[in-house]
Scaffold this motif. Structure first.
Motif, short mmCIF file in Angstrom:
data_model
loop_
_atom_site.label_atom_id
_atom_site.label_comp_id
_atom_site.label_asym_id
_atom_site.label_seq_id
_atom_site.Cartn_x
_atom_site.Cartn_y
_atom_site.Cartn_z
N ARG B 559 31.69 42.59 41.68
CA ARG B 559 32.37 41.56 41.97
C ARG B 559 31.47 40.35 41.69
O ARG B 559 32.26 39.40 41.05
CB ARG B 559 32.38 41.46 43.37
N PRO B 560 30.30 40.09 41.47
CA PRO B 560 29.47 38.97 40.98
C PRO B 560 29.74 38.77 39.61
O PRO B 560 30.17 37.49 38.95
CB PRO B 560 27.96 39.13 41.07
N THR B 561 30.05 39.91 38.57
CA THR B 561 30.43 39.79 37.24
C THR B 561 31.45 39.35 37.28
O THR B 561 31.95 38.41 36.36
CB THR B 561 30.33 41.22 36.59
N ARG B 562 32.69 39.88 38.22
CA ARG B 562 33.91 39.36 37.88
C ARG B 562 33.94 37.81 38.12
O ARG B 562 34.67 37.00 37.51
CB ARG B 562 34.80 40.03 38.93
N HIS B 563 33.15 37.30 39.28
CA HIS B 563 33.20 35.83 39.32
C HIS B 563 32.77 35.18 38.21
O HIS B 563 33.12 33.95 37.88
CB HIS B 563 32.38 35.72 40.66
N LEU B 564 31.77 35.64 37.44
CA LEU B 564 30.99 34.74 36.59
C LEU B 564 32.02 35.00 35.31
O LEU B 564 32.30 33.90 34.77
CB LEU B 564 29.71 35.68 36.09
N THR B 565 32.66 35.94 35.14
CA THR B 565 33.64 35.78 33.99
C THR B 565 34.67 34.84 34.26
O THR B 565 35.20 34.23 33.47
CB THR B 565 34.51 37.20 33.84
N ARG B 566 34.95 34.74 35.70
CA ARG B 566 36.21 33.68 36.03
C ARG B 566 35.57 32.40 35.65
O ARG B 566 36.27 31.43 35.14
CB ARG B 566 36.64 33.91 37.41
N VAL B 567 34.47 32.18 35.94
CA VAL B 567 33.85 30.68 35.87
C VAL B 567 33.91 30.53 34.11
O VAL B 567 34.05 29.64 33.64
CB VAL B 567 32.38 30.84 36.39
N LEU B 568 33.37 31.42 33.64
CA LEU B 568 33.16 31.40 32.05
C LEU B 568 34.51 31.06 31.51
O LEU B 568 34.80 30.42 30.50
CB LEU B 568 32.48 32.64 31.42
N VAL B 569 35.70 31.99 31.78
CA VAL B 569 36.89 31.73 31.33
C VAL B 569 37.48 30.47 31.87
O VAL B 569 38.18 29.57 30.64
CB VAL B 569 37.93 32.94 32.07
#
Lengths: 536, 626
Positions: B559-569
């Motif tokens: 989940r943290p990684t997914r959040h990070l990718t969302r921010v990066l996207v």
């Protein structure tokens, strides 16, 4: 009486001509003249084939001869090593860079000749009009097509233009150079107006090219006159002596440099003397465009370099800033305006303008020191070779993408070409990548070599600008690739006519050359380095 | 033959690659070619093993270099192999069990149209696993390490049309990647600190040339790699999902061979671990935690393969534990590894045979009374069962006993936990036996259990025999003696209780486990469906959810990684793309502006030339003369 006449006869020594060294040039000119005779006497039915074969054999012979001449050149040790010697009473110099350029020009001419001789694409007829005197759209034109008439004069014209280019690139005095310039240009003006399809555009291009070419020649000639006024000689070496001893009359010298440069910059298509390029490239029959793009550029750049380095080398601090500005302008305008183009040939024309800019970067660097590093001369020679091969390949692809009205040059019609013909689209993509200077293509090594020469010459800022404009230029090159491979075709999509073996070989050879020069550039770079500097 | 021992890798490799490129014509005989390749490798391994036996004790190690792999400045890696007592045992295990499973697969995969490809992957797996165990350089070992990972991925996802199989393959691959990072870092650290990645050189010099902190770091990084490959806590979550693969794969890769690579790595790197007591303790802790966690999971799963997978985790925990005990435990870790390879492969293939008869149903709540329907499977499975719970005289009895003994030698609490694990093992295995074979039948409609064909039962019989007899390896301390050149002398701790007393205690605990399970699962009829989560104890619920391993991974990593990718996207779309697109738009505008002088009129072109010339000449004059 007889003795009197003999005694009074002025003592005129016959000029010495080094036939053996000049023979490649003479072969080309000689074959051209034979071709004129063939035009007159050969039966019409087989004339096309006869002319094509004759030209092909002549070019091959000249190419072999060029190799022989290059090998036989004597080494000249000066500040910088050179090879060769002035010949024909100093009118022409047969030296390393000159002979190498001959070789390049002959290769370009051979490739272009194959495109000239292609007859399968347009229903068994060549790309040239059947009877040039008929007005476009007239009944006479239709009749000429029905009778399957063809202008086979295109072959001698090609050979004459080539002879002019060869002379232009190795002229050792300004008058000979002018003669070469005109011998090169006049046949090209004619050839530009001979398209079979879209004849009005073609004729317009021809007229524009002729008018502007004549206009710019006048500037060149005026510059030659001023140079003579300054140095008292047309010989490049004599002018050099005058420049280095600073005989006075700076105004004359500077104006001469400026005006001669204008003539040259027109021929290479540099901003602001480039405006003929897109119109002429678009209007001319595509085989002619291919020959012009590769040959004119190579001959003009070598001649320009020869004038600047040999005659005006002592005044390099005067002309280098000029080239600096022109190079920058040319790169920027060429790359930027290409973005807005919707026609493949016009886009390639602006691309050729941008490439003139990159070449000028190497020229402005004026790096001639004898060292392991790449000099401006060898950098430019390599670049011209790569650019010429890729250009001819790209225009060859243009000849093959067709619809009922002939070539379809509008970019939107190229969408989805990758699905229709992967080999063709793949080759075109390779040429685009080479133009953009992507590694593993010849274009990358070419850019690297001219930029490194400019860097060695102390023009780092210009190199940076060159790299940035290359990035802009990459945009429109890659856009074509995206269009071909990743865009769905509009309507029926592009159709690819099946060419004869001639065009196929040209595309394949150009693609192979582009790739080999990118992956194994060593031997050719060595050859360019080995040519050494100009011999005065 | 000793000089040609590298052929054991080449033969299955060539066969595997050949089977992959062979067209449809290969379908008819592809499985036979694959099986023969594996058998040839076994014969080569066996001959080499016998020749090694014939050599004097101090000469039982044959090293060789096939070619120089990397030579760049001071960095030099040879494609080097070493055939010594430890790798010899592994070669026999991998090729022997591997060949039996190849034979079994001929029957098991008979109706699969992609059978040739299956055998190609099996061959590639065998080649990679042998590369791993024969490597004499950590980088070469890593090559095999990644190779088995790839083969495992391909085989778990072999039925890729099932989304669950594809997801399981991906999960296994990703979790293994985490461990592989540890391996890669360890190899880099070796090179940075010791200047070499040769296994011999590293283990010989690490104690003298590197500080203890470096040795500890190396040990912990290798342990991370081992955890990934051997499904040890905290990287255990992939193993249960990996049961989506065909059952022979579960038997070969996820029970007998590949998952034990972590144990092999720790034993092979004994020089590093001996120099790093902290890392050794970490190994013990990991082994102990996994041992109990796996046993817990095994008690609660109704899916026969997942119950066995939990058991595998647990048994590998035993091996890890032993390997972490240092010289006192290395030999027993390997001993248990070998016996476990026999009996677990036997039971997995037995489970496959059961599934074969039950129309591929894996839910034990639908089984029952298969003892009569499938006598051979029952008999062989029963022998495997007796071996794993440690019934006196069977192979598991000897191997587990030694580990528990050594654990008590280390510390009382470690020993106690290991002893408890033995009891739980007996419990869940008895539960499995009762639910599958002896309890009343609970078959679904249209299911007609039948015994499997001969090609499947013969390997079962062979493996059953090995399960029973595997214990002979320890008679007279043979295995300790055999491995001594590799792992050093095994010291015996003097325990408060004599060895035979220990055995009695272990057997008693096992008996309690068996009795408990027997009474629980025979007293009342077994329901056809599992009770809801709300109706079972907290421990059962935890076991069913695999001790919440997936939830932990999800919360801590996914989940943290997914959040990070969302921010990066978001940043990429707004900031980066905005800049790039904006720049492109501005360039386009400039382009449109710059083309305006291109009017098409010759007169304006000529004017441009004239003005240009004037500017050129005047500028030259102005600049130079001013």
């Amino acid at each position: 009486m007889a003795t009197l006449l003999l005694a009074d006869r002025p003592d005129i020594a016959a000029p010495t001509i080094e036939w053996s060294l000049l023979s490649p040039l003479l072969v080309v000119a000689g074959v051209a003249m034979v071709a004129v005779l063939v035009e007159t006497f050969w039966p019409r039915r087989t004339r096309f084939t006869a002319q094509a074969v004759l030209a092909g054999l002549g070019l091959l012979a000249a190419l072999l001869d060029t190799v022989r001449v290059y090998v036989s050149l004597d080494r000249v040790d000066g500040d910088v090593v050179g090879r060769g010697t002035p010949v024909a009473e100093g009118a022409v110099t047969v030296d390393g860079p000159g002979v190498l350029t001959w070789g390049l020009l002959l290769v370009f001419a051979l490739l272009s000749l194959a495109l000239f001789a292609e007859r399968r694409l347009d229903g068994g007829l060549s790309a040239f009009t059947g009877r040039a005197v008929d007005p476009p759209g007239s009944a006479g034109e239709a009749e000429a097509t029905r009778l399957r008439l063809e202008h086979t004069e295109t072959f001698p014209l090609l050979l004459f233009a080539l002879a002019g280019m060869m002379l232009f690139a190795s002229a050792n005095d300004l008058v000979t150079m002018f003669v070469g310039l005109e011998v090169m240009s006049l046949p090209l003006y004619l050839l530009c107006g001979l398209a079979r399809r879209r004849r009005l555009v073609s004729q317009e291009a021809s007229l524009k090219y002729f008018l502007l070419g004549a206009f710019s020649s006048v500037f060149f000639l005026y510059g030659v006159a001023l140079a003579y006024g300054y140095a008292g000689s047309f010989r490049l070496a004599d002018i050099d002596t005058a420049v280095t001893s600073r005989t006075g009359g700076e105004h004359l010298l500077l104006a001469a440099i400026g005006l001669i440069s204008v003539g040259m910059l027109f021929k290479v298509g540099a901003v602001p003397f480039h405006q003929w390029t897109p119109d002429v490239y678009q209007g001319a029959p595509t085989p002619v465009t291919a020959f012009m793009a590769a040959g004119t550029k190579a001959a003009a750049f070598v001649a320009f370099m020869r004038v600047l380095f040999v005659a005006f080398g002592g005044a390099s601090w005067d002309w280098r800033p000029l080239l600096w500005v022109v190079a920058l302008l040319t790169m920027v305008v060429g790359s930027l305006v290409a973005i807005a183009q919707t026609d493949v040939k016009r886009m390639l024309a602006y691309s050729s303008v941008a490439h003139a800019g990159f070449l000028l970067v190497g020229l402005a660097g004026a790096y001639v020191a004898d060292s392991e590093r790449i000099t401006s001369v060898s950098g430019l020679l390599f670049y011209l070779g790569v650019y010429g091969v890729s250009s001819i390949g790209a225009f060859a692809v243009v000849t093959v993408v067709r619809d009922a009205g002939g070539e379809t040059t509008h970019l939107s019609r190229w969408a989805g070409l990758g699905k229709e013909s992967p080999f063709l689209a793949g080759s075109f993509a390779l040429f685009m990548l080479s133009f953009a200077g992507i590694p593993l293509t010849g274009g990358f090594i070419g850019k690297w070599s001219v930029f490194s020469a400019a860097w060695s010459g102390g023009y780092g800022a210009l190199v940076v600008a060159g790299v940035l404009t290359s990035a802009v230029a990459a945009y429109f090159y890659v856009r074509v690739i995206v269009l071909m491979f990743f865009t769905d075709p509009v309507g029926d999509g592009p159709t690819v006519a099946l060419p004869s073996v001639l065009t196929t070989v040209v595309i394949a050879a150009a693609a192979a050359g582009t790739m080999v020069l990118g992956i194994l550039p060593g031997p050719v770079l060595d050859l360019a380095q080995h040519a050494g500097t100009f011999v005065r | 033959m000793l000089d040609l021992v590298w052929l054991v890798v080449v033969v299955p490799l060539v066969s595997g690659l050949g089977l992959l490129v062979w067209g449809k014509e290969g379908d008819r005989v592809g499985h036979l070619v694959g099986t023969v390749a594996s058998a040839v490798a076994f014969v080569i391994g066996l001959v080499a093993f016998v020749q090694l036996l014939g050599r004097p004790e101090d000469d039982r190690s044959v090293a060789g270099t096939l070619f120089t792999w990397i030579s760049s400045g001071p960095f030099h890696v040879d494609m080097a192999y070493r055939f010594d007592p430890l790798s010899a045992l592994f070669v026999l295990l991998v090729t022997g069990v591997g060949t039996l499973i190849h034979v079994y697969s001929i029957g098991y995969m008979a109706h699969d149209e992609r059978r040739r490809r299956f055998f190609a992957y099996l061959n590639l797996f065998v080649a990679a696993m042998l590369t791993l165990v024969l490597a004499d350089d950590y980088l070469v070992l890593f090559l095999g390490w990644e190779g088995v990972g790839l083969a495992s991925y391909l085989l778990i996802g072999f039925w890729q049309h099932k989304p669950s199989a594809a997801a399981a393959a991906k999960k296994a691959f990703v979790l293994n990647r985490v461990g592989d990072v540890g391996m890669a870092l360890a190899i880099m650290l070796m090179f940075a600190q010791l200047g070499t990645s040769s296994i011999q050189a590293v283990n010989a010099t690490v104690a003298g040339q590197a500080s203890e902190s470096v040795a500890t770091a190396l040990g912990l990084l290798l342990l991370l790699g081992a955890c990934g490959k051997s499904a040890q806590v905290p990287l255990q979550a992939w193993l249960l999902d990996a049961m989506e693969g065909p059952t022979p794969v579960s038997a070969l890769i996820h029970a007998a061979t590949m998952v034990t690579a972590g144990v092999y790595l720790v034993v092979r790197s004994n020089g590093i671990f001996d120099a790093a007591p902290v890392a050794q303790t970490a190994v013990v802790v990991v082994g102990l935690v996994t041992l109990l966690a796996g046993a817990g999971i095994g008690c609660t799963k109704d899916d026969i393969k997942k119950a066995l997978a939990g058991s595998t985790m647990s048994q590998i925990g035993y091996m890890m534990l032993a390997a972490g005990l240092g010289p006192a435990g290395y030999a027993f870790a390997i001993f248990h590894l070998v016996t476990h390879g026999f009996f677990k492969a036997n039971m997995f293939l037995g489970a496959g045979s059961v599934m074969h008869g039950m129309s591929d149903d894996v839910d034990m709540r639908h089984y029952g009374a298969l003892r009569r329907a499938m006598p051979v499977t029952f008999a062989t499975f029963g022998l495997g069962y007796l071996a794993i719970i440690g019934f006196p005289g069977f192979s598991g009895f000897f191997s587990k006993d030694r580990i528990i003994e050594a654990a008590f030698g280390e510390s009382f609490w470690v020993g106690l936990a290991a002893l408890l694990g033995a009891g739980v093992t007996a419990f869940y295995m008895t539960r499995l036996m009762v639910m599958t074979f002896t309890s009343p039948k609970r078959w679904l409609d249209d299911v007609h259990p039948h015994e499997s064909p001969r090609v499947m039962t013969v390997p079962l019989v062979v493996l059953a025999a090995l399960s029973v007899l595997g214990g002979v390896l320890v008679l007279g301390g043979w295995i300790e003696h055999w491995l001594e050149p590799v792992v050093g002398h095994t010291e015996h701790h003097e325990l408060a209780v004599p060895a035979w007393g220990m055995s009695i205690i272990v057997t008693a605990v096992v008996a309690v486990g068996v009795a408990l399970a027997w009474s629980t699962y025979t007293r009342s009829p077994i329901a056809g469906t599992a009770p809801a989560d709300a109706d079972v104890s907290v421990l059962t619920r935890a076991g069913r959810h695999e001790l919440y391993g997936n939830a932990v991974n999800d919360t801590l990593v996914v989940r943290p990684t997914r959040h990070l990718t969302r921010v990066l996207v978001f940043l990429d779309a707004r900031l980066v793309d905005g800049l790039v697109r904006g720049l492109a738009d501005r360039l386009g505008d400039t382009s449109q502006f710059l083309r305006t002088p291109q009017t098409g009129y010759v007169r304006s072109y000529a004017l441009s030339i004239l003005v240009g010339s004037l500017v050129v000449v005047l500028a030259l004059l102005a600049v130079t003369l001013a």
